[in-house]
Design an enzyme around this catalytic site. Structure first.
Site, PDB file in Angstrom:
ATOM      1  N   LYS A 101       0.880  -0.815   0.223  1.00  9.92           N
ATOM      2  CA  LYS A 101      -0.042   0.021  -0.393  1.00  9.92           C
ATOM      3  C   LYS A 101       0.795   1.143  -0.175  1.00  9.92           C
ATOM      4  O   LYS A 101       2.169   0.574  -0.052  1.00  9.92           O
ATOM      5  CB  LYS A 101      -0.897  -0.341   1.554  1.00  9.92           C
ATOM      6  CG  LYS A 101      -0.357  -0.088   2.717  1.00  9.92           C
ATOM      7  CD  LYS A 101       0.320   0.104   3.583  1.00  9.92           C
ATOM      8  CE  LYS A 101      -0.333   1.831   3.497  1.00  9.92           C
ATOM      9  NZ  LYS A 101       0.559   2.333   4.795  1.00  9.92           N
ATOM     10  N   HIS A 140      -1.426  -4.974   6.224  1.00 11.76           N
ATOM     11  CA  HIS A 140      -1.216  -6.013   7.522  1.00 11.76           C
ATOM     12  C   HIS A 140      -1.847  -6.407   8.030  1.00 11.76           C
ATOM     13  O   HIS A 140      -2.082  -6.930   8.707  1.00 11.76           O
ATOM     14  CB  HIS A 140       0.428  -5.555   7.830  1.00 11.76           C
ATOM     15  CG  HIS A 140       0.426  -4.490   8.722  1.00 11.76           C
ATOM     16  ND1 HIS A 140       0.401  -2.558   8.421  1.00 11.76           N
ATOM     17  CD2 HIS A 140       0.684  -4.076   9.856  1.00 11.76           C
ATOM     18  CE1 HIS A 140       0.810  -2.325   8.727  1.00 11.76           C
ATOM     19  NE2 HIS A 140       0.658  -2.632  10.427  1.00 11.76           N
ATOM     20  N   GLU A 146      -1.176   6.798  16.872  1.00 10.76           N
ATOM     21  CA  GLU A 146      -0.103   6.518  17.366  1.00 10.76           C
ATOM     22  C   GLU A 146       0.718   7.282  17.934  1.00 10.76           C
ATOM     23  O   GLU A 146       0.952   8.543  18.224  1.00 10.76           O
ATOM     24  CB  GLU A 146       0.329   5.916  15.803  1.00 10.76           C
ATOM     25  CG  GLU A 146      -0.109   5.555  14.902  1.00 10.76           C
ATOM     26  CD  GLU A 146       0.755   4.762  13.693  1.00 10.76           C
ATOM     27  OE1 GLU A 146       1.468   3.724  13.280  1.00 10.76           O
ATOM     28  OE2 GLU A 146       0.698   5.518  12.693  1.00 10.76           O
ATOM     29  N   LYS A 159      -0.386  10.623  14.209  1.00 11.64           N
ATOM     30  CA  LYS A 159       0.726  10.342  14.598  1.00 11.64           C
ATOM     31  C   LYS A 159       0.907  11.690  16.070  1.00 11.64           C
ATOM     32  O   LYS A 159      -0.226  12.561  15.783  1.00 11.64           O
ATOM     33  CB  LYS A 159       1.481  10.424  13.508  1.00 11.64           C
ATOM     34  CG  LYS A 159       1.450   9.932  12.378  1.00 11.64           C
ATOM     35  CD  LYS A 159       2.390   9.068  12.363  1.00 11.64           C
ATOM     36  CE  LYS A 159       2.242   8.454  11.029  1.00 11.64           C
ATOM     37  NZ  LYS A 159       2.204   6.241  11.456  1.00 11.64           N
ATOM     38  N   LYS A 168      -3.377  -9.135  11.223  1.00 14.36           N
ATOM     39  CA  LYS A 168      -3.371  -9.580  12.683  1.00 14.36           C
ATOM     40  C   LYS A 168      -4.809 -10.254  13.316  1.00 14.36           C
ATOM     41  O   LYS A 168      -5.972 -10.160  12.491  1.00 14.36           O
ATOM     42  CB  LYS A 168      -3.863  -7.936  13.401  1.00 14.36           C
ATOM     43  CG  LYS A 168      -3.125  -6.688  13.145  1.00 14.36           C
ATOM     44  CD  LYS A 168      -3.289  -5.385  13.769  1.00 14.36           C
ATOM     45  CE  LYS A 168      -2.099  -4.954  12.837  1.00 14.36           C
ATOM     46  NZ  LYS A 168      -1.595  -4.396  14.009  1.00 14.36           N
ATOM     47  N   HIS A 225      -6.072   1.230   6.119  1.00 12.11           N
ATOM     48  CA  HIS A 225      -6.211  -0.222   7.490  1.00 12.11           C
ATOM     49  C   HIS A 225      -7.934  -0.175   8.004  1.00 12.11           C
ATOM     50  O   HIS A 225      -8.238  -0.803   8.464  1.00 12.11           O
ATOM     51  CB  HIS A 225      -5.382   0.276   8.066  1.00 12.11           C
ATOM     52  CG  HIS A 225      -3.883   0.350   8.272  1.00 12.11           C
ATOM     53  ND1 HIS A 225      -3.038  -0.796   7.272  1.00 12.11           N
ATOM     54  CD2 HIS A 225      -2.874   0.652   8.100  1.00 12.11           C
ATOM     55  CE1 HIS A 225      -2.142  -0.958   6.982  1.00 12.11           C
ATOM     56  NE2 HIS A 225      -1.941   0.030   7.790  1.00 12.11           N
TER      57      HIS A 225
HETATM   58  C1  BG6 Z   1       1.266   1.333   7.846  1.00 11.73           C
HETATM   59  C2  BG6 Z   1       1.512   3.000   8.204  1.00 11.73           C
HETATM   60  O1  BG6 Z   1       1.250   0.814   7.472  1.00 11.73           O
HETATM   61  O2  BG6 Z   1       1.232   1.180   8.978  1.00 11.73           O
HETATM   62  C3  BG6 Z   1       2.538   3.240   9.207  1.00 11.73           C
HETATM   63  O3  BG6 Z   1       2.431   3.244   6.729  1.00 11.73           O
HETATM   64  C4  BG6 Z   1       1.667   3.069  10.494  1.00 11.73           C
HETATM   65  O4  BG6 Z   1       2.770   5.240   8.929  1.00 11.73           O
HETATM   66  C5  BG6 Z   1       1.526   1.466  10.462  1.00 11.73           C
HETATM   67  O5  BG6 Z   1       2.993   3.544  11.534  1.00 11.73           O
HETATM   68  C6  BG6 Z   1       0.580   1.270  11.506  1.00 11.73           C
HETATM   69  O6  BG6 Z   1       0.991   0.243  11.672  1.00 11.73           O
HETATM   70  P1  BG6 Z   1       1.000  -1.161  13.332  1.00 11.73           P
HETATM   71  O7  BG6 Z   1       1.008  -2.447  12.744  1.00 11.73           O
HETATM   72  O8  BG6 Z   1       2.522  -0.785  14.059  1.00 11.73           O
HETATM   73  O9  BG6 Z   1      -0.584  -0.473  13.911  1.00 11.73           O
END
Ligand code: BG6
Length: 488
Positions: free
Chosen positions: A161, A191, A229, A339, A195, A253
């Site tokens: 992505k 991804h 995050e 973020k 999970k 996501h």
């Molecule tokens: C990624 C994004 O796909 O997913 C990132 O590009 C983000 O910006 C990350 O931090 C978050 O993934 P996870 O699994 O750490 O929550």
């Protein structure tokens, strides 16, 4: 869909993949270092890679290491980011399976030679799996090259992505890919869908009689999908400036999670049926209204190296969206991600309606008053599910207090061999199971529904790092309130 990993080495009942040659484009990049190389080694240790396999790294010649250099790179990556350390016979076997083949659009010889060698040492006719862990701008040239060289024959393709930046670019990318790979061989990876807790949403909803009867507009007042995050952009200015949180996190996501939370029961868990139901949710997604969107940018973002001092890129976004179908009509879905926030969490919350009659005295529970019942799915790996409700406090008076029933994965199962998102999805791609991958019509529909916002984004609001985003997010969700922060 293969039977999900049950948490023990012997517990996976799905088929083991056929023999494979895996080619990692972008093998010296950040994603390969943090996730893919450590993940592949974890799969090898868990006995989930094919009986015979080779992994060929690839990158443009200007940055290509030797075979030896790539092995050392992989060792360092696994040592730094892997759950299993690079040592012992398991590591030796994995390392022996690694090689490198540089590729540029007009100079593909080193890659072709490396793939040919890898296939010879596997023997027979192994499958090819190409993982495009490269910047989106490079997707097209790599796919064209795979078609032109014949490498695409008998191969599957994992595409990273973001898949396009709007409807037109996603359509163009889909047609480039479909000119070389038919849809059954394309795995658009997200991804989050690998999970454990995403499988668990399916299990929770469709393996129990308890929840599904109330999983609808008659009982649920609103839904939150909240992925704050703590990390900032971590030096990814170049990527982030051109992408922003909406494209980086929501289209990829959070909308995907929404698909699983909101879908109708599929007839079976077979990939096509499951994806049909998810895509139907996206078809019902009301086009986004910019008036229902809060875009934010953390103070200090414009001073990050590589960021335009007048940047309007959002590092935070919160949205109210609607799924216009019989199950969800009128139920707002609130999505939030950003973020540099106070916590890093992954939480889906279903808020339930109040009972029809209030016959108890009001609950005194902190400044905000009581919450209605909530079902909280925390999908931090390994994850938790909590039902929050009211009980009578002990004592002579009829006073209500808030209570929680909690299921914790880590305390209930052995999660030692549970797979991380990428590991699970690479394995699924090797066995050809597309259930947890995004389909071309689904991604195009998401971009289509996003068009009003992309055409007319509201201005970014500043917010303090370590906060929960701009103040306006509270107005967006009123009269409900965000489940997070849960510790007050
Ligand atoms: C990624 C994004 O796909 O997913 C990132 O590009 C983000 O910006 C990350 O931090 C978050 O993934 P996870 O699994 O750490 O929550």
């Amino acid at each position: 869909m293969t039977v999900p990993n049950s948490g023990s080495e012997a517990g996976r009942h799905g088929p083991l993949p056929d023999d494979h040659v895996i080619v990692l484009f972008g093998a010296t990049g950040d994603l390969a270092r943090r996730k893919l190389l450590p993940g592949l080694f974890h799969l090898a240790k868990a006995g989930l890679l094919p009986a015979r396999y080779r992994i060929v790294g690839s990158a443009p010649a200007a940055v290509a290491p030797s075979d030896e250099g790539f092995r050392a790179h992989a060792r360092d990556a696994v040592a730094e980011f892997g759950r299993s350390k690079p040592e012992g016979p398991a590591w030796q076997k994995f390392e022996d399976a690694l090689s490198f083949g540089a590729a540029d659009p007009d100079a593909t010889e080193p890659l072709l030679t490396a793939v040919e060698r890898a296939e010879r040492s596997v023997g027979g006719s192994p499958r090819r799996l190409f993982h495009l862990a490269v910047p989106p701008a490079a997707f097209t040239s790599v796919v064209d090259m795979l078609g032109a060289t014949g490498l695409a024959d008998n191969a599957r393709l994992i595409v990273e992505k973001p898949f396009g930046t709007d409807l037109r670019s996603a359509q163009a990318l889909n047609s480039t890919i479909h000119a070389v790979f038919d849809e059954s061989r394309v795995f658009r990876i997200d991804h989050f869908l690998g999970k454990e807790s995403v499988d668990n949403i399916l299990a929770l909803r469709f393996a129990n009689g308890l929840f599904e009867p109330v999983w609808n507009r008659d009982h649920i007042s609103h839904v939150q999908i909240d992925v704050p995050e703590k990390i900032a952009i971590e030096g990814r200015a170049k990527f982030f400036e051109g992408t922003g949180t909406f494209r980086d996190m929501i289209v990829t996501h959070l909308f995907q999670l929404l698909g699983f939370v909101a879908m109708e029961p599929p007839a079976t868990l077979a990939a096509q049926l499951l994806r049909d139901e998810k895509e139907k949710v996206f078809q019902s997604l009301r086009p986004l209204d910019p008036a229902h969107v809060v875009r934010g940018q953390y103070d200090g973002y414009r001073d990050e190296p590589g960021v335009d001092p007048r940047s309007d890129t959002e590092t935070f976004v919160a949205l109210r969206v609607y799924v216009d179908n019989w199950r969800w009509s009128g139920v707002p879905f609130y999505l939030r991600s950003g973020k540099a926030l106070e916590q890093g969490r992954h939480v889906v919350t279903l808020g339930f309606r109040e009972p029809v009659l209030r016959m108890f005295p009001a609950v005194s529970s902190g400044a905000h008053g009581p919450r209605n019942n909530e079902l909280v799915i925390d999908f931090d790996d390994p994850g938790r599910i909590a039902a929050r409700f009211l009980v009578k406090e002990p004592g002579p008076d009829m006073r209500l207090g808030e209570a929680e029933m909690l299921f914790s994965y880590a305390e209930s199962f052995n999660t030692r061999y549970a797979l991380e998102g990428y590991e699970r999805l690479i394995l699924d791609a090797m066995v050809g199971d597309q259930a947890l991958f995004t389909r071309s019509d689904g991604i195009e529909r998401l971009w289509e529904a996003s068009t009003p916002l992309l055409d007319n984004p509201p201005p970014v609001q500043p917010y303090a790092p370590g906060s929960w985003g701009p103040e306006r997010v509270h107005r967006l969700i009123a009269p409900h309130r965000w489940f997070l922060p849960d510790k007050r």
